[in-house]
Design a protein around this motif. Structure first.
Motif, PDB file in Angstrom:
ATOM      1  N   ALA A  67      11.889  -8.168 -72.307  1.00 53.54           N
ATOM      2  CA  ALA A  67      13.234  -7.693 -72.638  1.00 53.54           C
ATOM      3  C   ALA A  67      13.789  -6.725 -71.591  1.00 53.54           C
ATOM      4  CB  ALA A  67      13.237  -7.019 -74.000  1.00 53.54           C
ATOM      5  N   VAL A  68      12.932  -6.193 -70.741  1.00 49.48           N
ATOM      6  CA  VAL A  68      13.358  -5.180 -69.766  1.00 49.48           C
ATOM      7  C   VAL A  68      14.294  -5.778 -68.721  1.00 49.48           C
ATOM      8  CG1 VAL A  68      12.531  -3.534 -68.027  1.00 49.48           C
ATOM      9  CG2 VAL A  68      11.287  -3.812 -70.169  1.00 49.48           C
ATOM     10  N   ASP A  86       8.402  -1.640 -65.386  1.00 49.43           N
ATOM     11  CA  ASP A  86       8.815  -2.348 -66.601  1.00 49.43           C
ATOM     12  C   ASP A  86       7.980  -1.960 -67.816  1.00 49.43           C
ATOM     13  OD1 ASP A  86      10.680  -3.546 -65.034  1.00 49.43           O
ATOM     14  OD2 ASP A  86       9.811  -5.560 -65.120  1.00 49.43           O
ATOM     15  N   TRP A  87       6.692  -1.779 -67.630  1.00 56.52           N
ATOM     16  CA  TRP A  87       5.816  -1.458 -68.754  1.00 56.52           C
ATOM     17  C   TRP A  87       6.193  -0.105 -69.372  1.00 56.52           C
ATOM     18  CZ3 TRP A  87       3.135  -3.900 -72.066  1.00 56.52           C
ATOM     19  CH2 TRP A  87       2.198  -3.259 -72.848  1.00 56.52           C
ATOM     20  N   TYR A 118      20.210   3.749 -72.388  1.00 58.40           N
ATOM     21  CA  TYR A 118      18.976   4.451 -72.035  1.00 58.40           C
ATOM     22  C   TYR A 118      18.107   3.564 -71.139  1.00 58.40           C
ATOM     23  CZ  TYR A 118      14.732   7.229 -72.742  1.00 58.40           C
ATOM     24  OH  TYR A 118      13.616   7.994 -72.562  1.00 58.40           O
ATOM     25  N   GLY A 119      18.027   2.286 -71.474  1.00 54.44           N
ATOM     26  CA  GLY A 119      17.250   1.349 -70.662  1.00 54.44           C
ATOM     27  C   GLY A 119      17.804   1.232 -69.253  1.00 54.44           C
ATOM     28  N   ALA A 120      19.113   1.181 -69.140  1.00 55.31           N
ATOM     29  CA  ALA A 120      19.743   1.094 -67.818  1.00 55.31           C
ATOM     30  C   ALA A 120      19.464   2.357 -67.000  1.00 55.31           C
ATOM     31  CB  ALA A 120      21.240   0.880 -67.962  1.00 55.31           C
ATOM     32  N   LYS A 121      19.514   3.524 -67.641  1.00 55.34           N
ATOM     33  CA  LYS A 121      19.238   4.781 -66.934  1.00 55.34           C
ATOM     34  C   LYS A 121      17.785   4.843 -66.477  1.00 55.34           C
ATOM     35  CE  LYS A 121      23.142   6.821 -66.896  1.00 55.34           C
ATOM     36  NZ  LYS A 121      23.834   6.966 -65.627  1.00 55.34           N
ATOM     37  N   LEU A 122      16.872   4.337 -67.299  1.00 55.21           N
ATOM     38  CA  LEU A 122      15.460   4.332 -66.924  1.00 55.21           C
ATOM     39  C   LEU A 122      15.215   3.440 -65.712  1.00 55.21           C
ATOM     40  CD1 LEU A 122      13.748   4.236 -70.425  1.00 55.21           C
ATOM     41  CD2 LEU A 122      13.865   6.171 -68.848  1.00 55.21           C
ATOM     42  N   THR A 123      15.925   2.324 -65.632  1.00 58.16           N
ATOM     43  CA  THR A 123      15.759   1.454 -64.463  1.00 58.16           C
ATOM     44  C   THR A 123      16.309   2.116 -63.208  1.00 58.16           C
ATOM     45  OG1 THR A 123      17.825   0.266 -64.870  1.00 58.16           O
ATOM     46  CG2 THR A 123      15.829  -0.659 -65.824  1.00 58.16           C
ATOM     47  N   GLU A 124      17.360   2.919 -63.350  1.00 59.62           N
ATOM     48  CA  GLU A 124      17.907   3.636 -62.201  1.00 59.62           C
ATOM     49  C   GLU A 124      16.922   4.666 -61.664  1.00 59.62           C
ATOM     50  OE1 GLU A 124      21.687   5.252 -63.273  1.00 59.62           O
ATOM     51  OE2 GLU A 124      22.576   3.269 -63.595  1.00 59.62           O
ATOM     52  N   LEU A 125      16.009   5.112 -62.524  1.00 55.87           N
ATOM     53  CA  LEU A 125      14.971   6.052 -62.099  1.00 55.87           C
ATOM     54  C   LEU A 125      13.793   5.335 -61.447  1.00 55.87           C
ATOM     55  CD1 LEU A 125      14.951   8.406 -65.211  1.00 55.87           C
ATOM     56  CD2 LEU A 125      15.889   8.901 -62.949  1.00 55.87           C
ATOM     57  N   GLY A 182      10.316   1.044 -77.182  1.00 59.72           N
ATOM     58  CA  GLY A 182       9.713   0.469 -78.378  1.00 59.72           C
ATOM     59  C   GLY A 182       9.560  -1.042 -78.356  1.00 59.72           C
ATOM     60  N   HIS A 183       9.596  -1.652 -77.185  1.00 62.83           N
ATOM     61  CA  HIS A 183       9.399  -3.099 -77.088  1.00 62.83           C
ATOM     62  C   HIS A 183       7.909  -3.416 -77.082  1.00 62.83           C
ATOM     63  CE1 HIS A 183      13.596  -3.892 -76.390  1.00 62.83           C
ATOM     64  NE2 HIS A 183      13.630  -3.094 -75.343  1.00 62.83           N
TER      65      HIS A 183
END
Length: 73
Positions: free
Chosen positions: A31-32, A17-18, A6-13, A25-26
């Motif tokens: 950690a991003v 970072d915030w 999920y984190g990887a997909k969010l970065t592709e969008l 939930g960080h």
């Protein structure tokens, strides 16, 4: 495993970072960086888009040049 995907997909969008940290939930954004590692396909797609944009700009700049510069195209 889900958080990593999920984190990887969010970065592709191209989310900041915030926002990614809050959605996962960080407590902080440190950690991003682990999600920001680009996969081969994403890197290839981004590079292809950048090269196509550069080609478009160059061809637009060549419009109106004399025939002697036709070999550049």
């Amino acid at each position: 495993m889900f958080r990593r995907s999920y984190g990887a997909k969010l970065t592709e969008l191209h989310l900041d970072d915030w926002t990614i940290a809050k959605l996962l939930g960080h407590k902080g954004v440190s950690a991003v960086q682990h999600y920001r590692r680009m996969g081969n396909q994403m890197l290839a797609d981004e590079t292809r888009r950048a090269r196509e944009e550069q080609t478009r700009i160059l061809l637009a700049s060549l419009e109106g040049w004399e025939e002697e510069y036709e070999q550049i195209r």
